[in-house]
Scaffold this active site. Structure first.
Site, PDB file in Angstrom:
ATOM      1  CG  ASP A   1      -1.961  -1.004   1.265  1.00 57.35           C
ATOM      2  OD1 ASP A   1      -1.946  -1.906   0.406  1.00 57.35           O
ATOM      3  OD2 ASP A   1      -2.843  -0.915   2.144  1.00 57.35           O
TER       4      ASP A   1
ATOM      5  CB  SER B   1       9.521   3.585   5.639  1.00 63.22           C
ATOM      6  OG  SER B   1      10.771   4.169   5.322  1.00 63.22           O
TER       7      SER B   1
ATOM      8  CG  HIS C   1       2.664  -8.729  -0.032  1.00 65.88           C
ATOM      9  ND1 HIS C   1       2.115  -9.867   0.510  1.00 65.88           N
ATOM     10  CD2 HIS C   1       2.249  -7.696   0.752  1.00 65.88           C
ATOM     11  CE1 HIS C   1       1.397  -9.547   1.580  1.00 65.88           C
ATOM     12  NE2 HIS C   1       1.462  -8.227   1.748  1.00 65.88           N
TER      13      HIS C   1
END
Length: 307
Positions: free
Chosen positions: A117, A274, A173
């Protein structure tokens, strides 16, 4: 979870209408860029980051609930997709898993999915070994990757900057099928990586703690993911290495490996928000709808391989 799908519209990175509103005074405060930069950067960054690391690990459900309640006053934190909503520590909340099926990875073979995301930051083409963190603020890929890494594969290719805010899902991922072959961990500073800092601190990503994850896709293309830590980010966890990467590990650390991944497989997490910078070689283009400022979810089409 992976299934065939068309490129989905940009989504809100975990925000919904039920998120608690931030106080008006806070919005006005952070809108003042000079003050924002002062409060989030002209502070003892590394000391605060270490302190946050210790605090986030305190095993206290009561303290954790109070901290999350305070956190939600200032960020659009949405836990409705979380697999569990009772947390024993703040770290448990930062690194939360999502419910099965909450993130669907585009399974089309020519699609390079977003690993996380994020809000899309700077994007562009690598030219003469140079990329940009913000308009007018270039940095060298050689400096970002460290002195041991060959970056020639990415000349003429594309880069995409993905910024994870503190309220977002913090796990990342595999963007495609492939094998992780090497990780370089570079210790460094913990400057904030928000747009205010990126417009003021030259070569910021090259100054901060980071890991360079080199991967060869099943298509044969060499790609790189560069997770960059920031203030209050206590560590980076990579599941395929039996080591926690944190600011206490000084110098460059070379970690060769051979870790097969399938698209959508969890690779690791940040313990706070981050940035991940994605590098691909020539032969890729941005997926439809991807542009600076767009919010995306892990699994959404980020890049497409040209025929």
């Amino acid at each position: 979870m992976i299934k065939n799908q068309e490129a989905s519209p940009a989504l809100g990175g975990g925000m919904n209408d039920n998120a608690l509103p931030r106080p008006g005074w806070f919005k006005r405060l952070v809108a003042q860029e000079d003050l924002n930069f002062l409060l989030t950067n002209r502070v003892p960054r590394i000391a605060l980051t270490k302190l946050m690391g210790r605090f986030s690990r305190i095993d206290s459900p009561v303290l954790t609930r109070l901290t999350i309640a305070a956190w939600r006053l200032f960020t659009p934190l949405d836990l409705s997709e979380a697999k569990h909503t009772r947390f024993r520590s703040l770290k448990d909340c930062f690194t939360r898993e999502l419910k099965p099926g909450a993130r669907v990875f585009d399974a089309r073979p020519d699609v390079f999915a977003s690993p996380s995301d994020a809000i899309v930051g700077a994007t562009g083409v690598v030219e003469r070994g140079q990329v940009y963190q913000a308009k007018g603020f270039p940095y060298a890929t050689e400096e970002l990757f460290g002195p041991t890494q060959d970056v020639s594969a990415f000349e003429g290719g594309r880069f995409v900057t993905l910024r994870l805010t503190s309220a977002m899902y913090h796990r990342f991922h595999a963007p495609a099928d492939g094998v992780v072959e090497h990780v370089t961990y570079l210790s460094g500073d913990t400057w904030n990586v928000n747009p205010v800092a990126l417009k003021r601190v030259e070569r910021l990503f090259c100054l901060n703690e980071r890991a360079v994850v080199r991967m060869t896709l099943s298509s044969g293309h060499a790609i790189a993911l560069v997770p960059v830590a920031a203030i209050l980010v206590a560590s980076i966890r990579l599941h395929f290495l039996d080591v926690l990467l944190h600011i206490g590990r000084k110098g460059a650390n070379e970690m060769p490996c051979k870790a097969p991944h399938v698209k959508g497989q969890e690779m690791g997490w940040f313990e706070h928000g981050s940035t991940i910078i994605v590098f691909v070689p020539p032969g890729f283009e941005l997926a439809e709808g991807i542009a600076t400022g767009v919010q995306i979810r892990a699994g959404q089409a980020l890049l497409r391989r040209l025929p």
